[in-house]
Scaffold this motif. Structure first.
Motif, PDB file in Angstrom:
ATOM      1  N   THR A  74      -0.119  13.263  -1.696  1.00  0.00           N
ATOM      2  CA  THR A  74      -0.920  14.167  -0.868  1.00  0.00           C
ATOM      3  C   THR A  74      -0.928  13.692   0.581  1.00  0.00           C
ATOM      4  O   THR A  74      -0.769  14.489   1.514  1.00  0.00           O
ATOM      5  CB  THR A  74      -2.360  14.260  -1.393  1.00  0.00           C
ATOM      6  OG1 THR A  74      -2.338  14.748  -2.744  1.00  0.00           O
ATOM      7  CG2 THR A  74      -3.195  15.203  -0.537  1.00  0.00           C
ATOM      8  N   GLU A  75      -1.065  12.375   0.785  1.00  0.00           N
ATOM      9  CA  GLU A  75      -1.029  11.805   2.131  1.00  0.00           C
ATOM     10  C   GLU A  75       0.342  12.017   2.772  1.00  0.00           C
ATOM     11  O   GLU A  75       0.446  12.328   3.966  1.00  0.00           O
ATOM     12  CB  GLU A  75      -1.359  10.316   2.087  1.00  0.00           C
ATOM     13  CG  GLU A  75      -2.786  10.010   1.698  1.00  0.00           C
ATOM     14  CD  GLU A  75      -3.035   8.522   1.535  1.00  0.00           C
ATOM     15  OE1 GLU A  75      -4.190   8.108   1.695  1.00  0.00           O
ATOM     16  OE2 GLU A  75      -2.073   7.785   1.262  1.00  0.00           O
ATOM     17  N   VAL A  76       1.412  11.822   1.983  1.00  0.00           N
ATOM     18  CA  VAL A  76       2.769  12.028   2.490  1.00  0.00           C
ATOM     19  C   VAL A  76       2.958  13.487   2.920  1.00  0.00           C
ATOM     20  O   VAL A  76       3.512  13.768   3.990  1.00  0.00           O
ATOM     21  CB  VAL A  76       3.824  11.640   1.436  1.00  0.00           C
ATOM     22  CG1 VAL A  76       5.230  11.992   1.925  1.00  0.00           C
ATOM     23  CG2 VAL A  76       3.731  10.156   1.113  1.00  0.00           C
ATOM     24  N   GLU A  77       2.500  14.408   2.098  1.00  0.00           N
ATOM     25  CA  GLU A  77       2.624  15.826   2.425  1.00  0.00           C
ATOM     26  C   GLU A  77       1.884  16.155   3.720  1.00  0.00           C
ATOM     27  O   GLU A  77       2.411  16.866   4.588  1.00  0.00           O
ATOM     28  CB  GLU A  77       2.078  16.674   1.275  1.00  0.00           C
ATOM     29  CG  GLU A  77       2.185  18.176   1.534  1.00  0.00           C
ATOM     30  CD  GLU A  77       1.553  19.002   0.434  1.00  0.00           C
ATOM     31  OE1 GLU A  77       1.854  20.204   0.356  1.00  0.00           O
ATOM     32  OE2 GLU A  77       0.747  18.445  -0.329  1.00  0.00           O
ATOM     33  N   GLU A  78       0.673  15.634   3.868  1.00  0.00           N
ATOM     34  CA  GLU A  78      -0.116  15.892   5.076  1.00  0.00           C
ATOM     35  C   GLU A  78       0.577  15.317   6.307  1.00  0.00           C
ATOM     36  O   GLU A  78       0.591  15.942   7.380  1.00  0.00           O
ATOM     37  CB  GLU A  78      -1.519  15.289   4.924  1.00  0.00           C
ATOM     38  CG  GLU A  78      -2.378  16.014   3.886  1.00  0.00           C
ATOM     39  CD  GLU A  78      -3.704  15.310   3.642  1.00  0.00           C
ATOM     40  OE1 GLU A  78      -3.868  14.173   4.155  1.00  0.00           O
ATOM     41  OE2 GLU A  78      -4.565  15.887   2.957  1.00  0.00           O
ATOM     42  N   PHE A  79       1.189  14.123   6.175  1.00  0.00           N
ATOM     43  CA  PHE A  79       1.908  13.501   7.299  1.00  0.00           C
ATOM     44  C   PHE A  79       3.104  14.361   7.712  1.00  0.00           C
ATOM     45  O   PHE A  79       3.348  14.576   8.900  1.00  0.00           O
ATOM     46  CB  PHE A  79       2.374  12.094   6.919  1.00  0.00           C
ATOM     47  CG  PHE A  79       3.037  11.350   8.044  1.00  0.00           C
ATOM     48  CD1 PHE A  79       2.296  10.497   8.854  1.00  0.00           C
ATOM     49  CD2 PHE A  79       4.397  11.501   8.303  1.00  0.00           C
ATOM     50  CE1 PHE A  79       2.902   9.812   9.907  1.00  0.00           C
ATOM     51  CE2 PHE A  79       5.006  10.815   9.352  1.00  0.00           C
ATOM     52  CZ  PHE A  79       4.247   9.973  10.151  1.00  0.00           C
TER      53      PHE A  79
ATOM     54  N   TYR B  75       7.133   6.357  -7.134  1.00  0.00           N
ATOM     55  CA  TYR B  75       6.554   7.668  -7.431  1.00  0.00           C
ATOM     56  C   TYR B  75       7.090   8.192  -8.770  1.00  0.00           C
ATOM     57  O   TYR B  75       6.333   8.751  -9.583  1.00  0.00           O
ATOM     58  CB  TYR B  75       6.900   8.674  -6.324  1.00  0.00           C
ATOM     59  CG  TYR B  75       6.172   8.447  -5.021  1.00  0.00           C
ATOM     60  CD1 TYR B  75       4.798   8.216  -4.990  1.00  0.00           C
ATOM     61  CD2 TYR B  75       6.857   8.457  -3.809  1.00  0.00           C
ATOM     62  CE1 TYR B  75       4.136   8.008  -3.778  1.00  0.00           C
ATOM     63  CE2 TYR B  75       6.200   8.242  -2.606  1.00  0.00           C
ATOM     64  CZ  TYR B  75       4.837   8.018  -2.600  1.00  0.00           C
ATOM     65  OH  TYR B  75       4.178   7.813  -1.416  1.00  0.00           O
TER      66      TYR B  75
ATOM     67  N   SER C 132       0.847  -1.193   0.000  1.00  0.00           N
ATOM     68  CA  SER C 132       0.000   0.000   0.000  1.00  0.00           C
ATOM     69  C   SER C 132       0.882   1.242   0.000  1.00  0.00           C
ATOM     70  O   SER C 132       1.447   1.622   1.032  1.00  0.00           O
ATOM     71  CB  SER C 132      -0.920  -0.008   1.234  1.00  0.00           C
ATOM     72  OG  SER C 132      -1.724   1.156   1.256  1.00  0.00           O
TER      73      SER C 132
ATOM     74  N   GLU D 226       2.061  17.495   9.554  1.00  0.00           N
ATOM     75  CA  GLU D 226       1.552  17.220  10.892  1.00  0.00           C
ATOM     76  C   GLU D 226       2.637  16.727  11.844  1.00  0.00           C
ATOM     77  O   GLU D 226       2.650  17.097  13.027  1.00  0.00           O
ATOM     78  CB  GLU D 226       0.439  16.170  10.823  1.00  0.00           C
ATOM     79  CG  GLU D 226      -0.175  15.835  12.179  1.00  0.00           C
ATOM     80  CD  GLU D 226      -1.308  14.832  12.082  1.00  0.00           C
ATOM     81  OE1 GLU D 226      -1.776  14.366  13.143  1.00  0.00           O
ATOM     82  OE2 GLU D 226      -1.726  14.515  10.948  1.00  0.00           O
TER      83      GLU D 226
ATOM     84  N   PRO E 256       7.037   9.283   7.077  1.00  0.00           N
ATOM     85  CA  PRO E 256       6.401   8.091   7.653  1.00  0.00           C
ATOM     86  C   PRO E 256       7.418   6.951   7.786  1.00  0.00           C
ATOM     87  O   PRO E 256       8.298   6.793   6.944  1.00  0.00           O
ATOM     88  CB  PRO E 256       5.310   7.743   6.631  1.00  0.00           C
ATOM     89  CG  PRO E 256       5.053   8.995   5.888  1.00  0.00           C
ATOM     90  CD  PRO E 256       6.351   9.737   5.842  1.00  0.00           C
TER      91      PRO E 256
ATOM     92  N   ARG F 105       1.410   5.113  -0.120  1.00  0.00           N
ATOM     93  CA  ARG F 105       0.700   6.369   0.124  1.00  0.00           C
ATOM     94  C   ARG F 105       0.789   7.256  -1.114  1.00  0.00           C
ATOM     95  O   ARG F 105       1.818   7.296  -1.785  1.00  0.00           O
ATOM     96  CB  ARG F 105       1.317   7.118   1.312  1.00  0.00           C
ATOM     97  CG  ARG F 105       1.124   6.463   2.664  1.00  0.00           C
ATOM     98  CD  ARG F 105       1.804   7.339   3.722  1.00  0.00           C
ATOM     99  NE  ARG F 105       1.575   6.874   5.084  1.00  0.00           N
ATOM    100  CZ  ARG F 105       2.328   5.993   5.715  1.00  0.00           C
ATOM    101  NH1 ARG F 105       3.368   5.457   5.088  1.00  0.00           N
ATOM    102  NH2 ARG F 105       2.055   5.621   6.947  1.00  0.00           N
ATOM    103  N   ASN F 106      -0.286   7.973  -1.361  1.00  0.00           N
ATOM    104  CA  ASN F 106      -0.165   8.967  -2.428  1.00  0.00           C
ATOM    105  C   ASN F 106       0.566  10.187  -1.873  1.00  0.00           C
ATOM    106  O   ASN F 106       0.678  10.379  -0.649  1.00  0.00           O
ATOM    107  CB  ASN F 106      -1.532   9.345  -3.011  1.00  0.00           C
ATOM    108  CG  ASN F 106      -2.464   9.959  -1.981  1.00  0.00           C
ATOM    109  OD1 ASN F 106      -2.107  10.926  -1.320  1.00  0.00           O
ATOM    110  ND2 ASN F 106      -3.668   9.395  -1.857  1.00  0.00           N
TER     111      ASN F 106
END
Length: 338
Positions: free
Chosen positions: A237-242, A282, A232, A245, A250, A234-235
């Motif tokens: 966008t998810e990496v950027e949000e992680f 990616y 799985s 935060e 990750p 991560r896209n």
């Protein structure tokens, strides 16, 4: 030779058992001795040193040396056991001082110290400290000679209170300047090894300092699971949000965690490879997305070319229609004149 050594050892431990200080038995010519250094006369909670020999202190000095072993022991049916053993190799003569120390201890550690005693400078052994003192005293066996005190025990603290300050001053640690060599086909250690640290804890090898090597091989799990179909990913966008935060990638430890716990070289290399493989995926996906955009752009350019040709055709037709309209207007004007 072995029989002689056994005899010397027996003499070494038996000499001066009935208390007394610095009782010396010459075991052979040239200053080979067994010395009953004496006892801790202050009892428990005492910190002390053993003066080995005088050392150079700005004025040329005669031959001084201590080459041998120092033993300290405690234990009985009603007291805790303590055994400490140090092998010393120190000397001073003319304007030079050199020394080194190897020790075996159940607690604490022997250290070489530079001290001033009654106005003279000495190399001394700092006795490993524990509240319960070495009740059976201290013994030395080996070659030793001093132009001052030789193999003398003296306390510098008892129950937290300095003692003998009028005659003794601890100058500081002595940095050993001799080298120990081991010429074996193989050296095997079954316990924990500390280099620059007394607390390797659970590590088989703990080094408080830098290590230089031509190659280090680490056995570790690898991160090729990233390329399996069920991984799985991560896209972005998810990496950027992680990252926004949490402030780190990750699956990668934080700076705080690394400072507190360090890193496992094998595990960290595997995690870094995991991130490289994710970056590769990616990049592959971005290449595919870019290829799709290029194909769409090419299609749009082809449509644009067709549209330009159509516009050009329409312009030709428009010019023809305008010319026809002008002719019709001329005909109409001619007919009206008649």
């Amino acid at each position: 030779m072995n029989k002689l050594y056994q005899q010397l050892t027996v003499v070494f431990f038996l000499v001066g058992i009935n208390s007394g200080f610095a009782q010396v038995t010459n075991l052979s010519p040239e200053d080979f001795k067994a010395v009953n250094i004496g006892y801790n006369t202050l009892g428990d909670y005492t910190k002390s040193v053993i003066l080995l020999h005088e050392v150079y202190d700005g004025v040329k000095i005669g031959k001084n040396f201590a080459i041998g072993e120092v033993c300290a022991i405690r234990g009985s049916q009603v007291s805790n056991n303590r055994t400490n053993l140090a092998f010393v190799n120190t000397s001073s003569g003319y304007t030079h001082i050199e020394g080194g120390l190897t020790s075996f201890n159940s607690d604490g550690v022997w250290k070489l110290k530079l001290v001033m005693y009654q106005g003279k400078k000495y190399l001394a052994l700092d006795v490993p400290y524990r509240p319960d003192y070495h009740s059976s005293g201290f013994r030395f066996k080996g070659w030793t000679k001093s132009t001052g005190e030789n193999m003398k025990w003296i306390a510098y603290e008892n129950r937290g209170i300095p003692v003998n300050q009028d005659v003794l001053l601890i100058v500081g640690d002595y940095s050993p300047n001799v080298t120990e060599y081991h010429d074996y086909a193989c050296s095997v250690f079954y316990g924990h090894v500390g280099i620059g640290t007394q607390s390797p804890n659970s590590y088989m090898l703990a080094v408080n300092g830098t290590i230089r090597a031509k190659e280090i091989k680490v056995e570790a799990n690898w991160a090729d699971f990233v390329f399996k179909g069920d991984y799985s990913l991560r896209n972005l966008t998810e990496v950027e949000e992680f990252i926004i935060e949490n402030g780190h990638l990750p699956d990668i430890p934080t700076e705080k965690e690394v400072k507190a716990e360090g890193i496992s070289l094998g595990e960290m290399n595997s995690k870094l490879l995991q991130k490289i493989e994710e970056l590769t995926l990616y990049a592959i996906q971005l290449k595919k997305d870019n290829q799709t955009l290029v194909e769409k752009q090419n299609q749009q350019e082809e449509v644009l070319v067709l549209q330009k040709e159509e516009i050009k055709t329409q312009k030709v037709k428009l010019v023809a229609l305008e010319d026809l309209d002008l002719r019709l207007q001329a005909i109409e004007k001619f007919m009206n004149q008649k």
